[in-house]
Every structure is written in structure tokens, then in C-alpha cells.
Design an enzyme around this catalytic site. Structure first.
Site, mmCIF file in Angstrom:
data_model
loop_
_atom_site.group_PDB
_atom_site.id
_atom_site.type_symbol
_atom_site.label_atom_id
_atom_site.label_comp_id
_atom_site.label_asym_id
_atom_site.label_seq_id
_atom_site.Cartn_x
_atom_site.Cartn_y
_atom_site.Cartn_z
ATOM 1 N N SER A 92 0.791 -1.238 0.000
ATOM 2 C CA SER A 92 0.000 0.000 0.000
ATOM 3 C C SER A 92 0.814 1.275 0.000
ATOM 4 O O SER A 92 0.248 2.367 -0.091
ATOM 5 C CB SER A 92 -0.959 0.010 1.193
ATOM 6 O OG SER A 92 -2.033 -0.878 0.984
ATOM 7 N N GLY A 102 2.637 0.005 4.179
ATOM 8 C CA GLY A 102 2.049 -1.044 3.359
ATOM 9 C C GLY A 102 2.193 -2.388 4.045
ATOM 10 O O GLY A 102 3.179 -2.627 4.746
ATOM 11 N N SER A 108 -5.271 4.094 4.248
ATOM 12 C CA SER A 108 -4.935 2.972 3.380
ATOM 13 C C SER A 108 -6.180 2.248 2.880
ATOM 14 O O SER A 108 -6.208 1.016 2.772
ATOM 15 C CB SER A 108 -3.992 1.995 4.087
ATOM 16 O OG SER A 108 -3.158 1.351 3.162
ATOM 17 N N GLU A 143 -5.861 -3.442 -5.839
ATOM 18 C CA GLU A 143 -6.098 -4.147 -4.589
ATOM 19 C C GLU A 143 -7.253 -5.141 -4.750
ATOM 20 O O GLU A 143 -8.176 -4.895 -5.515
ATOM 21 C CB GLU A 143 -6.446 -3.147 -3.470
ATOM 22 C CG GLU A 143 -5.306 -2.242 -3.049
ATOM 23 C CD GLU A 143 -4.278 -2.940 -2.169
ATOM 24 O OE1 GLU A 143 -4.280 -4.186 -2.106
ATOM 25 O OE2 GLU A 143 -3.472 -2.222 -1.564
#
Length: 321
Positions: A98, A263, A156, A193
Site C-alpha cells: 500500500s 504497506g 490505506s 487491490e
């Protein structure tokens, strides 16, 4: 993908190993020459003798961290005030997970400009995926580009990122932005994602190197790639990130301002953080720390690795003195 896992208690032996690593770095001079897969520091006044003396202690210190956490560590850090660097596996590919959402937000700002960030995008309930704490609340109304970027960077939010990817024209368009605006020929942007976070060792899709990630972040936050208003907006999002309290922020002295994007991967404890750090009275530091662990596919990450690595990098740069 960004998610949180419970931390595990570190053994006394592990703690001693980390302290030993920090002790080695405390006496490390800020000289040397960077090479792939080696720990080094560089500065304008390097000499051949200093290069030889600096390389071995730095290599040993970061190797100790890898052994302590049974992990693979990639790190690049630079003091923008004097150009000194500290590196470890800085040209090796790691999953970025991320952290790439910070670059996605920058691309959206570049494309639309501050005046265009209030445009609202709509999406369906079927588009909402896991780890979308903000976007899942706004399916009925949609969200502006500004709100989507805020959610993607600060929380995120995965759905927010995917909506932005779709509006941009897909992950490949982000790759084009990186190539054209930052001359980044290293970073790969292949999937959205949650797939971009489903990395396994040896995979090249959705990967980059610590050196490249830090360089891109530096250009976006401290350079002139983005116009002033857009650069300030990206910096504000990064400084107000809600997911980085236990990573790089935890490894720098209190009172230092950190703008970062974390991330987390699905597998092999992949855990990353990229940041611009503002020490009081000094020019900023820029660092990228990318990690993963061997073992079972569901091995858990330990944020203390990133915090300890950040602390070691700050010590090696001499930025805490």
C-alpha cells in the site's frame, strides 16, 4: 493492502541483538560508497580508507537486524542537507504493497490539479473490498477525488485506491506517470487491490527497490514534480497518516515530523514504510524500508523491525546529533 496484526513479545536475546546493532551503528562514520545488497554510507568527503572501514560495521549491523527478526530488509535513507546515504539491499526488489497509494494520490493531483479535486466519483456496493474503512460509508453518495485520496493515503483504504485506479485508466497509467514524471524505470504497477498485496518471494509484479521508492517520494514531496499547491496537499496527507505510528515514526526521536505511507502484504510478513522526516533545525531525511520474512506463508510481520531499522539509519546518518 493495509491491515494490522497483533505484535509479539521480543525475547531478551532478540533485544540484546538489536541493542548490539544500534551500538555498532552509533560509531559508524557517514562515509562509504553504495552498492547493491550491501550496507554503506556515503558523503562528499569520502576516502578509500574510510570506505573500507565503514562498510563492514554497517553490513554487520543490518545483518544483525535481519537475523534478530528472521527477515529480509531493504533500506535506503538520505540526508537531503548533505547528501549522505545509508543503504542495505537498496537495489533489491521488494513488494511495495500500500505504499504505492502515495504515488497514486500524487498522480491524481498531477492529472486533475487542486481545482479539479472536488469531482465526485461513484461506485457500487459490489466494488467495496476489505480494509475500506472510509469508502464503505459513502457508497450512496460517492466521494470526491480529494476525499478518495485522503482515504487511500491516510487510512490505506483499498476501495478508494481502486476507484482512483479505475478513473485513471488502470495501474498501467500510474506506471506511465512514474516513468514520464519521475523517470522511474524500476517500479512495476501491474494490479489493483487486493491483488497487488498478494506478493510471494520471487514475484516481480508490483515491486520496486528501496532506492527507487525513496527517490520517487523525495521528488514528489521535496521536488518540483508537483505544483506547489498539489505538493503541499500530498505532504499534508502523509503527515497526517493514521497507520504509521509503530513503524518509521516509532524509530525517530520525539518531536520529529514524519510524513509516511505504510504497506502490508498478505503473505510472508511483507511490511513496508516510506517517509519524509523533518528533524528540527535540519533539512529533511527521506527513507524507504521494505521487508518480508521467510517461513510459513502466514508468518506475521513485526513493526519493531521497521522502527529499529529507521533508528539505525538515523544513527548512521548522524542526524540525531
Amino acid at each position: 493492502m493495509q491491515h494490522h496484526r497483533p505484535s509479539r513479545r521480543r525475547s531478551a536475546g532478540a533485544g540484546r541483538a538489536v541493542l548490539a546493532a544500534s551500538a555498532v551503528l552509533a560509531v559508524l562514520s557517514t562515509t562509504g560508497c553504495g552498492q547493491d545488497d550491501r550496507a554503506t554510507t556515503t558523503g562528499a568527503a569520502t576516502t578509500a580508507a574510510a570506505d573500507r572501514s565503514a562498510d563492514a560495521p554497517a553490513k554487520d549491523a543490518f545483518a544483525r537486524l535481519e537475523r534478530t527478526y528472521r527477515a529480509h530488509l531493504g533500506l535506503y535513507a538520505i540526508d537531503t542537507g548533505n547528501g549522505r546515504e545509508v543503504t542495505w539491499n537498496d537495489k533489491r526488489r521488494f513488494s511495495y504493497n500500500s505504499t504505492v497509494k502515495s504515488f497514486l494520490a500524487a498522480a491524481v493531483l498531477k492529472k486533475n490539479g487542486s481545482d479539479g479535486m472536488d469531482r465526485v466519483l461513484h461506485y457500487d456496493r459490489a466494488d467495496v473490498i476489505a480494509n475500506s474503512p472510509v469508502s464503505e460509508k459513502h457508497v450512496d453518495t460517492g466521494m470526491s477525488l480529494r476525499a478518495l485520496c485522503d482515504a487511500a493515503v491516510r487510512y490505506s483504504d483499498n476501495t478508494a485506491a481502486n476507484v482512483l485506479f479505475k478513473d485513471m485508466g488502470g495501474p498501467g497509467r500510474l506506471g506511465t506517470f512514474l516513468k514520464e514524471e519521475l523517470d522511474d524505470r524500476v517500479t512495476r504497477t501491474d494490479r489493483v487491490e487486493p491483488f497487488l498485496s498478494q506478493w510471494t518471494p520471487g514475484e516481480r509484479r508490483d515491486t520496486s527497490t528501496p532506492r527507487q521508492m525513496a527517490g520517487d517520494l523525495r521528488d514528489l514531496v521535496l521536488g518540483d514534480t508537483l505544483p506547489t499547491a498539489e505538493r503541499r496537499q500530498l505532504t499534508t496527507w502523509l503527515r497526517n497518516n493514521t497507520t504509521g505510528d509503530t513503524t518509521i515514526r516509532a524509530g525517530v526521536p520525539k518531536g520529529w515530523v514524519v510524513g509516511d505511507k505504510t504497506g502490508t502484504g498478505f503473505y510472508y510478513a511483507a511490511r513496508d514504510d516510506i517517509a519524509v522526516v523533518w528533524p528540527p533545525g535540519r533539512k529533511p531525511l527521506v527513507m524507504a524500508i521494505l521487508t518480508y520474512r521467510d517461513g510459513a506463508k502466514d508468518t506475521e510481520a513485526d513493526d519493531r523491525l521497521l522502527a529499529d531499522a529507521a533508528k539505525a539509519a538515523v544513527t548512521a546518518l548522524g542526524a540525531d546529533r
